[in-house]
Design an enzyme around this catalytic site. Structure first.
Site, mmCIF file in Angstrom:
data_model
loop_
_atom_site.group_PDB
_atom_site.id
_atom_site.type_symbol
_atom_site.label_atom_id
_atom_site.label_comp_id
_atom_site.label_asym_id
_atom_site.label_seq_id
_atom_site.Cartn_x
_atom_site.Cartn_y
_atom_site.Cartn_z
ATOM 1 N N ASP A 1 0.857 -1.189 0.000
ATOM 2 C CA ASP A 1 0.000 0.000 0.000
ATOM 3 C C ASP A 1 0.900 1.249 0.000
ATOM 4 O O ASP A 1 1.724 1.411 0.908
ATOM 5 C CB ASP A 1 -0.866 -0.049 1.279
ATOM 6 C CG ASP A 1 -1.807 1.142 1.389
ATOM 7 O OD1 ASP A 1 -1.676 2.101 0.606
ATOM 8 O OD2 ASP A 1 -2.672 1.097 2.284
ATOM 9 N N GLU B 1 29.892 6.693 5.015
ATOM 10 C CA GLU B 1 29.930 5.258 5.272
ATOM 11 C C GLU B 1 29.889 4.507 3.957
ATOM 12 O O GLU B 1 29.701 3.302 3.933
ATOM 13 C CB GLU B 1 28.778 4.860 6.191
ATOM 14 C CG GLU B 1 27.400 5.158 5.665
ATOM 15 C CD GLU B 1 26.322 4.761 6.671
ATOM 16 O OE1 GLU B 1 25.790 5.662 7.316
ATOM 17 O OE2 GLU B 1 26.010 3.574 6.797
ATOM 18 N N CYS C 1 25.994 7.018 10.093
ATOM 19 C CA CYS C 1 25.509 8.365 9.726
ATOM 20 C C CYS C 1 26.112 9.471 10.568
ATOM 21 O O CYS C 1 25.747 10.636 10.423
ATOM 22 C CB CYS C 1 23.986 8.431 9.859
ATOM 23 S SG CYS C 1 23.149 7.294 8.769
ATOM 24 N N THR D 1 13.787 3.269 2.294
ATOM 25 C CA THR D 1 14.515 4.298 3.053
ATOM 26 C C THR D 1 15.907 4.524 2.465
ATOM 27 O O THR D 1 16.831 4.902 3.170
ATOM 28 C CB THR D 1 14.608 3.945 4.561
ATOM 29 O OG1 THR D 1 15.385 2.734 4.721
ATOM 30 C CG2 THR D 1 13.247 3.729 5.170
ATOM 31 N N SER E 1 16.720 -0.783 15.521
ATOM 32 C CA SER E 1 17.500 0.429 15.229
ATOM 33 C C SER E 1 16.735 1.682 15.669
ATOM 34 O O SER E 1 17.334 2.671 16.105
ATOM 35 C CB SER E 1 17.878 0.507 13.746
ATOM 36 O OG SER E 1 16.774 0.812 12.927
ATOM 37 N N HIS F 1 18.560 13.603 13.021
ATOM 38 C CA HIS F 1 18.957 12.709 11.930
ATOM 39 C C HIS F 1 17.668 12.131 11.326
ATOM 40 O O HIS F 1 16.773 11.714 12.060
ATOM 41 C CB HIS F 1 19.858 11.599 12.469
ATOM 42 C CG HIS F 1 20.086 10.497 11.476
ATOM 43 N ND1 HIS F 1 20.558 10.743 10.207
ATOM 44 C CD2 HIS F 1 19.860 9.153 11.539
ATOM 45 C CE1 HIS F 1 20.636 9.599 9.545
ATOM 46 N NE2 HIS F 1 20.213 8.622 10.326
ATOM 47 N N LYS G 1 9.145 10.612 15.559
ATOM 48 C CA LYS G 1 9.238 9.737 16.738
ATOM 49 C C LYS G 1 10.260 10.331 17.722
ATOM 50 O O LYS G 1 10.068 10.287 18.931
ATOM 51 C CB LYS G 1 9.698 8.331 16.327
ATOM 52 C CG LYS G 1 8.672 7.491 15.570
ATOM 53 C CD LYS G 1 9.321 6.149 15.215
ATOM 54 C CE LYS G 1 8.509 5.329 14.234
ATOM 55 N NZ LYS G 1 7.332 4.707 14.829
ATOM 56 N N ASN H 1 17.127 8.977 2.679
ATOM 57 C CA ASN H 1 18.212 8.951 3.658
ATOM 58 C C ASN H 1 19.540 9.201 2.948
ATOM 59 O O ASN H 1 19.932 8.429 2.073
ATOM 60 C CB ASN H 1 18.249 7.590 4.378
ATOM 61 C CG ASN H 1 19.141 7.623 5.623
ATOM 62 O OD1 ASN H 1 19.768 8.646 5.923
ATOM 63 N ND2 ASN H 1 19.186 6.523 6.347
ATOM 64 N N SER I 1 24.336 4.654 13.413
ATOM 65 C CA SER I 1 24.135 3.306 13.923
ATOM 66 C C SER I 1 25.444 2.722 14.419
ATOM 67 O O SER I 1 26.536 3.104 13.992
ATOM 68 C CB SER I 1 23.558 2.423 12.821
ATOM 69 O OG SER I 1 22.179 2.665 12.712
HETATM 70 P P1 HMG Z 1 8.655 -2.128 8.185
HETATM 71 O O1 HMG Z 1 8.840 -3.022 9.335
HETATM 72 O O2 HMG Z 1 8.401 -2.764 6.865
HETATM 73 O O3 HMG Z 1 7.500 -1.100 8.439
HETATM 74 O O4 HMG Z 1 9.927 -1.208 7.985
HETATM 75 P P2 HMG Z 1 6.441 -1.033 9.630
HETATM 76 O O5 HMG Z 1 5.541 -2.184 9.583
HETATM 77 O O6 HMG Z 1 7.136 -0.699 10.927
HETATM 78 O O7 HMG Z 1 5.622 0.256 9.150
HETATM 79 C C1 HMG Z 1 6.241 1.523 9.111
HETATM 80 C C2 HMG Z 1 5.196 2.554 9.528
HETATM 81 O O8 HMG Z 1 4.187 2.610 8.518
HETATM 82 C C3 HMG Z 1 4.484 2.234 10.830
HETATM 83 O O9 HMG Z 1 4.231 3.460 11.470
HETATM 84 C C4 HMG Z 1 3.177 1.609 10.343
HETATM 85 O O10 HMG Z 1 2.119 1.731 11.293
HETATM 86 C C5 HMG Z 1 2.903 2.454 9.105
HETATM 87 P P3 HMG Z 1 4.591 3.654 13.051
HETATM 88 O O11 HMG Z 1 3.802 2.621 13.786
HETATM 89 O O12 HMG Z 1 6.082 3.399 13.149
HETATM 90 O O13 HMG Z 1 4.228 5.047 13.326
HETATM 91 N N1 HMG Z 1 2.051 1.808 8.113
HETATM 92 C C6 HMG Z 1 1.092 2.457 7.416
HETATM 93 N N2 HMG Z 1 0.661 3.742 7.476
HETATM 94 C C7 HMG Z 1 -0.336 4.096 6.626
HETATM 95 N N3 HMG Z 1 -0.931 3.227 5.748
HETATM 96 C C8 HMG Z 1 -0.524 1.956 5.676
HETATM 97 C C9 HMG Z 1 0.526 1.508 6.535
HETATM 98 N N4 HMG Z 1 1.149 0.333 6.712
HETATM 99 C C10 HMG Z 1 2.101 0.524 7.681
HETATM 100 N N5 HMG Z 1 -1.106 1.113 4.798
HETATM 101 C C11 HMG Z 1 11.670 0.120 8.983
HETATM 102 C C12 HMG Z 1 10.180 0.025 8.677
HETATM 103 C C13 HMG Z 1 11.991 1.549 9.441
HETATM 104 C C14 HMG Z 1 12.009 -0.856 10.100
HETATM 105 C C15 HMG Z 1 12.495 -0.230 7.707
HETATM 106 O O14 HMG Z 1 12.213 0.699 6.697
HETATM 107 C C16 HMG Z 1 13.985 -0.306 7.928
HETATM 108 O O15 HMG Z 1 14.524 -1.307 8.379
HETATM 109 N N6 HMG Z 1 14.744 0.812 7.579
HETATM 110 C C17 HMG Z 1 16.187 0.863 7.727
HETATM 111 C C18 HMG Z 1 16.603 1.117 9.154
HETATM 112 C C19 HMG Z 1 16.276 2.523 9.631
HETATM 113 O O16 HMG Z 1 16.045 3.442 8.861
HETATM 114 N N7 HMG Z 1 16.334 2.742 10.965
HETATM 115 C C20 HMG Z 1 16.079 4.036 11.556
HETATM 116 C C21 HMG Z 1 16.817 4.234 12.878
HETATM 117 S S1 HMG Z 1 18.564 3.817 12.725
HETATM 118 C C22 HMG Z 1 19.238 5.170 11.864
HETATM 119 O O17 HMG Z 1 18.620 6.178 11.739
HETATM 120 C C23 HMG Z 1 20.606 4.980 11.290
HETATM 121 C C24 HMG Z 1 20.646 4.810 9.772
HETATM 122 O O18 HMG Z 1 20.416 6.061 9.150
HETATM 123 C C25 HMG Z 1 21.993 4.209 9.361
HETATM 124 C C26 HMG Z 1 23.255 4.915 9.801
HETATM 125 O O19 HMG Z 1 23.411 5.383 10.915
HETATM 126 O O20 HMG Z 1 24.172 4.903 8.986
HETATM 127 C C27 HMG Z 1 19.594 3.854 9.265
#
Ligand code: HMG
Length: 412
Positions: A31, A83, A115, A158, A208, A240, A249, A294, A327
């Site tokens: 979706d 990175e 990051c 992302t 994460s 970030h 959040k 990102n 991270s």
């Molecule tokens: P996921 O598990 O597929 O998604 O991946 P989800 O099920 O958690 O859904 C995401 C959000 O969409 C949720 O909202 C759902 O409710 C909503 P929340 O509950 O969080 O508010 N949702 C919907 N909303 C509207 N209509 C819909 C619908 N369906 C779901 N139909 C995840 C999400 C972020 C885990 C994934 O994208 C991921 O693994 N990303 C990479 C890791 C990441 O970005 N982590 C962030 C923190 S770590 C960081 O920032 C460091 C980084 O930049 C790296 C570095 O430091 O180098 C990543």
């Protein structure tokens, strides 16, 4: 008393193409609201094999020096935070040093901590100036990255790519940073990593998010003390931004830190307080991140550019908070003050014309770029025109184990 130190100039540069997240959602059978509302992302910048960490960094560096009228000879330190390095040994920074025409009397290195690398570069540059080593010169800190996750993985929506160049100097024109308010946090966690053998990152995605929020609590406490009330005096809070929802959040956690208790999801008053704080202090500065995705080391500073291009005049003399998370993990929380001169540079900082000119990929083109990108480091000859690229600096292949870069100009 030392003169104030901080960000004197800034510029963003990104690749020439982007992917609409609604198109990605359709291709993955998801979706679209999950990506657009759930994560808060509209598009993500996609780099072709000829656009790498070096070319993006040089583009951003050139833009910052030219727009703010800084002679390359004024730069005495160059730090590239990334990175997505292009060599296990040779730093991206030394390619950038040559391509920007910087002086040989320049300290030049690369920082890596997911990051967090550019924030580490920013604070190291401030220390260099405060220690008296700069002798009137400025530091150039460039955050440059290409975020890659596997096709079809939760991280795929992302992704992003781009570079932000920051010139750090005393009596800066954009933002002063108060060294007394810089707080740090480090903890060994496996939330996101990219092993030596992999082009794509691995993430324990939900964990994460938790690590990021814990780091915010820790770095903020180190910066201003655990119980300090801050939000009322802050014009804006910058975080970030791995995806837009993450910054929201983080802001919710920031509110909770201040009140010393979690917000109650069922309370109208709590929901309204959060919405009001988000709409005044956070959401307006996430528009570029929503369009670009990102960009790892640069993503906090992209949000800063967004704020300065829109509100530098209104917020002149006001305090903003900056939170950098990498991270693994490392984080810094600090406070900055928007200078009285920042508003003069609002249009120079604005990348919206470049963003409007980006080529919108279809899903087949995007997947072709991903596949070609996997082979790019060993390709002997790459043709930028086969990716629709004509103007700029491009990576054109590796010969005798040495990367080659070419400046190309379109026939007019
Ligand atoms: P996921 O598990 O597929 O998604 O991946 P989800 O099920 O958690 O859904 C995401 C959000 O969409 C949720 O909202 C759902 O409710 C909503 P929340 O509950 O969080 O508010 N949702 C919907 N909303 C509207 N209509 C819909 C619908 N369906 C779901 N139909 C995840 C999400 C972020 C885990 C994934 O994208 C991921 O693994 N990303 C990479 C890791 C990441 O970005 N982590 C962030 C923190 S770590 C960081 O920032 C460091 C980084 O930049 C790296 C570095 O430091 O180098 C990543």
């Amino acid at each position: 008393m030392n003169s104030p130190v901080g960000i004197d100039a800034a510029a963003f540069a990104g690749p020439h193409a982007c992917l609409d997240l609604a198109d990605l959602a359709a291709a993955r059978g998801v979706d679209p609201d999950k990506f657009v509302l759930g994560l808060g992302q509209r598009r993500m910048a996609i780099a072709s094999p000829c656009e790498d960490t070096v070319t993006l960094a040089v583009d951003a560096g050139r833009r910052a020096l030219a727009a703010f009228d800084i002679d390359p000879a004024e730069i005495g330190t160059l730090i590239v935070g990334t990175e997505t390095g292009v060599d296990h040994s040779k730093p991206v920074a030394v390619y950038v040093h040559e391509l920007l025409g910087l002086d040989a009397r320049c300290r030049t290195f690369e920082t890596k901590h997911a990051c967090y690398g550019a924030m580490a570069g920013l604070t190291a540059s401030m220390d260099w100036i405060a220690a008296g080593r700069a002798r009137g010169r400025k530091a150039l800190v460039i955050a440059s990255d290409i975020a890659r996750y596997g096709l079809g993985t939760p991280g795929e929506p992302t992704q992003g790519a781009g570079a932000v160049a920051l010139v750090v100097a005393d009596r800066p024109r954009l933002l002063t940073v108060d060294p007394a308010t810089i707080g740090d946090y480090t903890r060994q966690v496996m939330d996101f990593w990219r092993p030596l053998y992999s082009k794509v990152a691995f993430a324990d995605g939900h964990y994460s998010i938790q690590c990021y929020l814990d780091a915010l609590v820790g770095a903020r406490a180190d910066a201003v003390g655990e119980g300090a009330a801050l939000l009322d005096e802050l014009a804006a809070c910058l975080y970030h931004v791995p995806f837009v929802k993450m910054a929201k959040k983080a802001h919710q956690r920031h509110l909770e830190i201040e009140r010393g208790a979690p917000l109650d999801r069922d309370s109208d008053a709590d929901r309204q307080a959060l919405a009001a704080s988000l709409s005044s202090r956070v959401e307006p500065w996430l528009t570029l991140n929503a369009e670009i995705g990102n960009i790892y080391t640069g993503s906090l500073f992209l949000s800063l550019i967004d704020l300065l291009r829109q509100a530098a005049e209104r917020f002149s003399g006001r305090t903003v908070s900056l939170f950098s998370y990498g991270s693994g993990c490392g984080a810094t929380f600090c406070l900055g003050e928007i200078t009285g001169t920042a508003a003069q540079w609002a249009s120079a900082l604005d990348p919206s014309e470049d963003l409007a000119r980006r080529y919108r990929l279809n899903i087949e083109d995007y997947e072709r770029l991903v596949r070609d990108g996997e082979q790019a480091d060993t390709a002997e000859s790459l043709d930028p025109t086969s990716y629709g690229l004509s103007d700029g600096l491009f990576y054109v292949g590796t010969v005798d184990h040495q990367r080659r870069y070419v400046e190309s100009r379109a026939e007019r």
